[in-house]
Design an enzyme around this catalytic site. Structure first.
Site, PDB file in Angstrom:
ATOM      1  N   GLU A  35      -4.901   3.596   6.557  1.00 37.12           N
ATOM      2  CA  GLU A  35      -4.649   3.427   5.119  1.00 37.12           C
ATOM      3  C   GLU A  35      -5.352   4.559   4.359  1.00 37.12           C
ATOM      4  OE1 GLU A  35      -5.115  -0.552   3.430  1.00 37.12           O
ATOM      5  OE2 GLU A  35      -6.046   0.355   1.673  1.00 37.12           O
ATOM      6  N   SER A  61     -10.713  -0.693   3.592  1.00 39.55           N
ATOM      7  CA  SER A  61      -9.999  -0.895   4.857  1.00 39.55           C
ATOM      8  C   SER A  61      -9.514   0.445   5.395  1.00 39.55           C
ATOM      9  CB  SER A  61      -8.793  -1.810   4.654  1.00 39.55           C
ATOM     10  OG  SER A  61      -9.247  -3.085   4.310  1.00 39.55           O
ATOM     11  N   ARG A 121       0.820  -1.228   0.000  1.00 33.18           N
ATOM     12  CA  ARG A 121       0.000   0.000   0.000  1.00 33.18           C
ATOM     13  C   ARG A 121       0.848   1.270   0.000  1.00 33.18           C
ATOM     14  NH1 ARG A 121      -1.936  -3.485  -1.300  1.00 33.18           N
ATOM     15  NH2 ARG A 121      -3.645  -4.709  -0.489  1.00 33.18           N
TER      16      ARG A 121
HETATM   17  C1  LIG Z   1     -15.627  -1.035  -1.043  1.00 33.51           C
HETATM   18  C2  LIG Z   1     -14.151  -0.738  -1.167  1.00 33.51           C
HETATM   19  C3  LIG Z   1     -13.256  -1.778  -1.345  1.00 33.51           C
HETATM   20  C4  LIG Z   1     -11.880  -1.507  -1.459  1.00 33.51           C
HETATM   21  N1  LIG Z   1     -11.037  -2.552  -1.642  1.00 33.51           N
HETATM   22  C5  LIG Z   1      -9.713  -2.312  -1.763  1.00 33.51           C
HETATM   23  C6  LIG Z   1      -8.800  -3.393  -1.970  1.00 33.51           C
HETATM   24  O1  LIG Z   1      -9.175  -4.547  -2.039  1.00 33.51           O
HETATM   25  N2  LIG Z   1      -7.485  -3.090  -2.102  1.00 33.51           N
HETATM   26  C7  LIG Z   1      -7.020  -1.805  -2.037  1.00 33.51           C
HETATM   27  O2  LIG Z   1      -5.804  -1.598  -2.194  1.00 33.51           O
HETATM   28  N3  LIG Z   1      -7.860  -0.761  -1.851  1.00 33.51           N
HETATM   29  C8  LIG Z   1      -9.181  -0.978  -1.715  1.00 33.51           C
HETATM   30  N4  LIG Z   1     -10.047   0.064  -1.516  1.00 33.51           N
HETATM   31  C9  LIG Z   1      -9.524   1.437  -1.375  1.00 33.51           C
HETATM   32  C10 LIG Z   1      -9.499   2.253  -2.678  1.00 33.51           C
HETATM   33  O3  LIG Z   1     -10.538   1.866  -3.554  1.00 33.51           O
HETATM   34  C11 LIG Z   1      -8.175   2.145  -3.402  1.00 33.51           C
HETATM   35  O4  LIG Z   1      -7.125   2.550  -2.570  1.00 33.51           O
HETATM   36  C12 LIG Z   1      -8.167   2.974  -4.692  1.00 33.51           C
HETATM   37  O5  LIG Z   1      -7.024   2.639  -5.405  1.00 33.51           O
HETATM   38  C13 LIG Z   1      -8.157   4.491  -4.460  1.00 33.51           C
HETATM   39  O6  LIG Z   1      -8.323   5.132  -5.714  1.00 33.51           O
HETATM   40  P1  LIG Z   1      -9.122   6.510  -5.829  1.00 33.51           P
HETATM   41  O7  LIG Z   1      -9.110   6.931  -7.254  1.00 33.51           O
HETATM   42  O8  LIG Z   1     -10.450   6.373  -5.202  1.00 33.51           O
HETATM   43  O9  LIG Z   1      -8.181   7.451  -4.977  1.00 33.51           O
HETATM   44  P2  LIG Z   1      -8.656   8.669  -4.043  1.00 33.51           P
HETATM   45  O10 LIG Z   1      -9.362   8.104  -2.858  1.00 33.51           O
HETATM   46  O11 LIG Z   1      -9.356   9.699  -4.838  1.00 33.51           O
HETATM   47  O12 LIG Z   1      -7.244   9.235  -3.594  1.00 33.51           O
HETATM   48  C14 LIG Z   1      -6.435   8.476  -2.707  1.00 33.51           C
HETATM   49  C15 LIG Z   1      -5.025   9.102  -2.683  1.00 33.51           C
HETATM   50  O13 LIG Z   1      -4.423   8.931  -3.974  1.00 33.51           O
HETATM   51  C16 LIG Z   1      -4.046  10.193  -4.508  1.00 33.51           C
HETATM   52  N5  LIG Z   1      -4.273  10.157  -5.957  1.00 33.51           N
HETATM   53  C17 LIG Z   1      -5.442  10.000  -6.620  1.00 33.51           C
HETATM   54  N6  LIG Z   1      -5.239  10.037  -7.950  1.00 33.51           N
HETATM   55  C18 LIG Z   1      -3.904  10.211  -8.132  1.00 33.51           C
HETATM   56  C19 LIG Z   1      -3.062  10.356  -9.281  1.00 33.51           C
HETATM   57  N7  LIG Z   1      -3.548  10.326 -10.526  1.00 33.51           N
HETATM   58  N8  LIG Z   1      -1.724  10.544  -9.083  1.00 33.51           N
HETATM   59  C20 LIG Z   1      -1.200  10.598  -7.831  1.00 33.51           C
HETATM   60  N9  LIG Z   1      -1.956  10.483  -6.709  1.00 33.51           N
HETATM   61  C21 LIG Z   1      -3.290  10.301  -6.862  1.00 33.51           C
HETATM   62  C22 LIG Z   1      -4.953  11.221  -3.824  1.00 33.51           C
HETATM   63  O14 LIG Z   1      -4.356  12.496  -3.803  1.00 33.51           O
HETATM   64  C23 LIG Z   1      -5.073  10.618  -2.426  1.00 33.51           C
HETATM   65  O15 LIG Z   1      -3.944  10.936  -1.659  1.00 33.51           O
HETATM   66  C24 LIG Z   1     -11.427  -0.179  -1.395  1.00 33.51           C
HETATM   67  C25 LIG Z   1     -12.336   0.875  -1.218  1.00 33.51           C
HETATM   68  C26 LIG Z   1     -13.687   0.595  -1.102  1.00 33.51           C
HETATM   69  C27 LIG Z   1     -14.664   1.733  -0.927  1.00 33.51           C
END
Ligand SMILES: Cc1cc2nc3c(=O)[nH]c(=O)nc-3n(C[C@H](O)[C@H](O)[C@H](O)COP(=O)(O)OP(=O)(O)OC[C@H]3O[C@@H](n4cnc5c(N)ncnc54)[C@H](O)[C@@H]3O)c2cc1C
Length: 294
Positions: A290, A220, A170
Site C-alpha cells: 500500500e 499499513s 485505497r
Molecule cells: C500511524 C498511521 C496510521 C495510518 N492509518 C491509515 C488509515 O487508517 N487509513 C488509510 O487509508 N491510511 C492510513 N495511513 C496511511 C497514510 O496516512 C494515508 O495514506 C495518507 O492519506 C497519506 O497522505 P500523505 O499526505 O502523507 O501522502 P504522502 O505519503 O506524502 O504521499 C502518498 C502518495 O500520494 C501522492 N500525493 C500526495 N499528495 C498528493 C496530491 N495533492 N495530489 C496527488 N497525489 C498526491 C504522493 O505523490 C504519493 O504517491 C496511516 C499512516 C500512519 C503513519
C-alpha cells in the site's frame, strides 16, 4: 538543477535536505532540492516548468504513506504542506491539498459536521488521502467529496464533480490519471458535536491499542487482499517481531513495519520481500504494498 532557471515562485526552498524529516517512517537520504509552494499557483507553475523542461519531480504531502530511498532523491521534491487554506459554508468545507487530515477531522467534529471522524488518526494531508481514497472503520474520504480542483498532466487546472471521479479500495481514478489534487470541497452531514468528538475518541483509543504508534511507521504496509486481512496472513506466517537491521514487523500489528532506530529503506524493502515470498509460499496469496516506494 539550476535554481537560476526557476520560474517566479514563492515558498521555501532547501538544498540537500534530509528526506527522513519529510516522512513518518523517518527514513531517507538527502533530497537534492526540496520546495514548499506557498500558494496553489506556485505549485502549478513549478509542475508546468518541470514538465516543459523535462525535469523529474515527486510530490509529497505529509509522507505518511511513502518509503523514501537511502541514497536520497536527485530530482525536485515538492511538498504540499504549506497549501492549507480552508473556508467553511454551513455543511460545506473547501480545503487545500496540504491541509492536515487529522486537524480537518477534528475541526469538522467541533463544528458539528459529521463524516470525517474515521480520519482523525490518519496523519496525512487531504491531497494524499484523496489520491488513495484513505479510509478506516468503515469510512472512506472519497464518499464525502463534492468536487475537486486538480492539475492535469497537460497542465490544466480543472474542477471535477464527484460523479466524474472513481474511488475504490485505497485507489482512485485521480491517481490513475496522474492528476494532482489542488483543493477539495467536502459535503458533510450535521450532527451533535459531542457525539462526533466521542466517536473520534473511541477510534483513536482503538488505534492506540492496536497500532504501534510509539515507533515511526507508515501505517499499513500491505493492502488487504480480497477476502483476507494482510495482518492476519503475516502473523499466521510467523513474521510478527521479525527484524532486519532497524526495521521490524511490529509485535502489536503485523501489517506495520516500525523503525526501531535508524532503519534503512533497504532493510524495509528486504523485510517486505521476505514477507511477500513467504506469504505466497504458505498461502498462495501475493501481497501488494500500500505504501508507495520511491
Ligand atoms: C500511524 C498511521 C496510521 C495510518 N492509518 C491509515 C488509515 O487508517 N487509513 C488509510 O487509508 N491510511 C492510513 N495511513 C496511511 C497514510 O496516512 C494515508 O495514506 C495518507 O492519506 C497519506 O497522505 P500523505 O499526505 O502523507 O501522502 P504522502 O505519503 O506524502 O504521499 C502518498 C502518495 O500520494 C501522492 N500525493 C500526495 N499528495 C498528493 C496530491 N495533492 N495530489 C496527488 N497525489 C498526491 C504522493 O505523490 C504519493 O504517491 C496511516 C499512516 C500512519 C503513519
Amino acid at each position: 538543477m539550476n535554481l537560476m532557471d526557476w520560474p517566479q515562485v514563492k515558498g521555501r526552498i532547501e538544498k540537500d535536505y534530509p528526506l527522513k524529516t519529510l516522512c513518518t517512517w523517518k527514513i531517507g537520504g538527502p533530497g537534492k532540492i526540496v520546495y514548499w509552494p506557498q500558494e496553489q499557483e506556485d505549485l502549478v507553475r513549478i509542475v508546468l516548468w518541470c514538465r516543459t523542461q523535462k525535469k523529474p519531480f515527486v510530490l509529497l504531502g505529509r509522507g505518511s504513506n511513502v518509503l523514501l530511498p537511502d541514497e536520497g532523491l536527485n530530482c525536485l521534491v515538492i511538498v504540499s504542506t504549506e497549501l492549507k487554506n480552508i473556508s467553511w459554508l454551513e455543511n460545506i468545507v473547501q480545503v487545500e491539498a496540504g491541509y492536515p487530515l487529522m486537524l480537518l477531522a477534528r475541526e469538522c467534529a467541533k463544528r458539528s459536521l459529521q463524516g470525517l471522524e474515521f480520519a482523525a488518526g490518519i496523519p496525512g494531508t487531504v491531497g494524499g488521502a484523496l489520491a488513495i481514497n484513505a479510509g478506516a472503520y468503515g469510512g472512506e474520504i472519497g464518499g464525502l467529496v463534492r468536487e475537486l480542483t486538480v492539475l492535469t498532466p497537460e497542465g490544466k487546472r480543472i474542477v471535477l464533480p464527484r460523479e466524474e471521479i472513481a474511488f475504490g479500495y485505497r485507489c482512485s481514478s485521480l491517481q490513475a490519471k496522474k492528476y494532482y489534487i489542488l483543493e477539495s470541497t467536502f459535503e458533510l452531514q450535521v450532527n451533535d458535536s459531542k457525539i462526533l468528538l466521542e466517536r473520534i475518541r473511541e477510534f483513536n483509543s482503538k488505534r492506540k491499542n492496536t497500532q504501534p504508534l510509539e515507533f515511526p511507521n507508515a501505517g499499513s504496509v500491505f493492502r488487504n487482499p480480497q477476502g483476507h486481512s494482510a495482518a492476519r496472513l503475516i502473523e499466521a506466517a510467523g513474521w510478527k517481531g521479525y527484524r532486519v537491521g532497524g526495521a521490524q514487523v511490529s509485535e502489536k500489528h503485523a501489517n506495520f513495519i516500525v523503525n526501531r532506530g535508524d532503519a534503512k529503506a533497504a532493510e524495509v524493502r528486504e523485510l517486505i520481500q521476505l514477507i511477500q515470498t513467504d506469504v505466497f509460499h504458505k498461502f498462495g496469496i501475493q501481497l501488494q504494498t500500500e505504501v508507495k516506494m520511491f
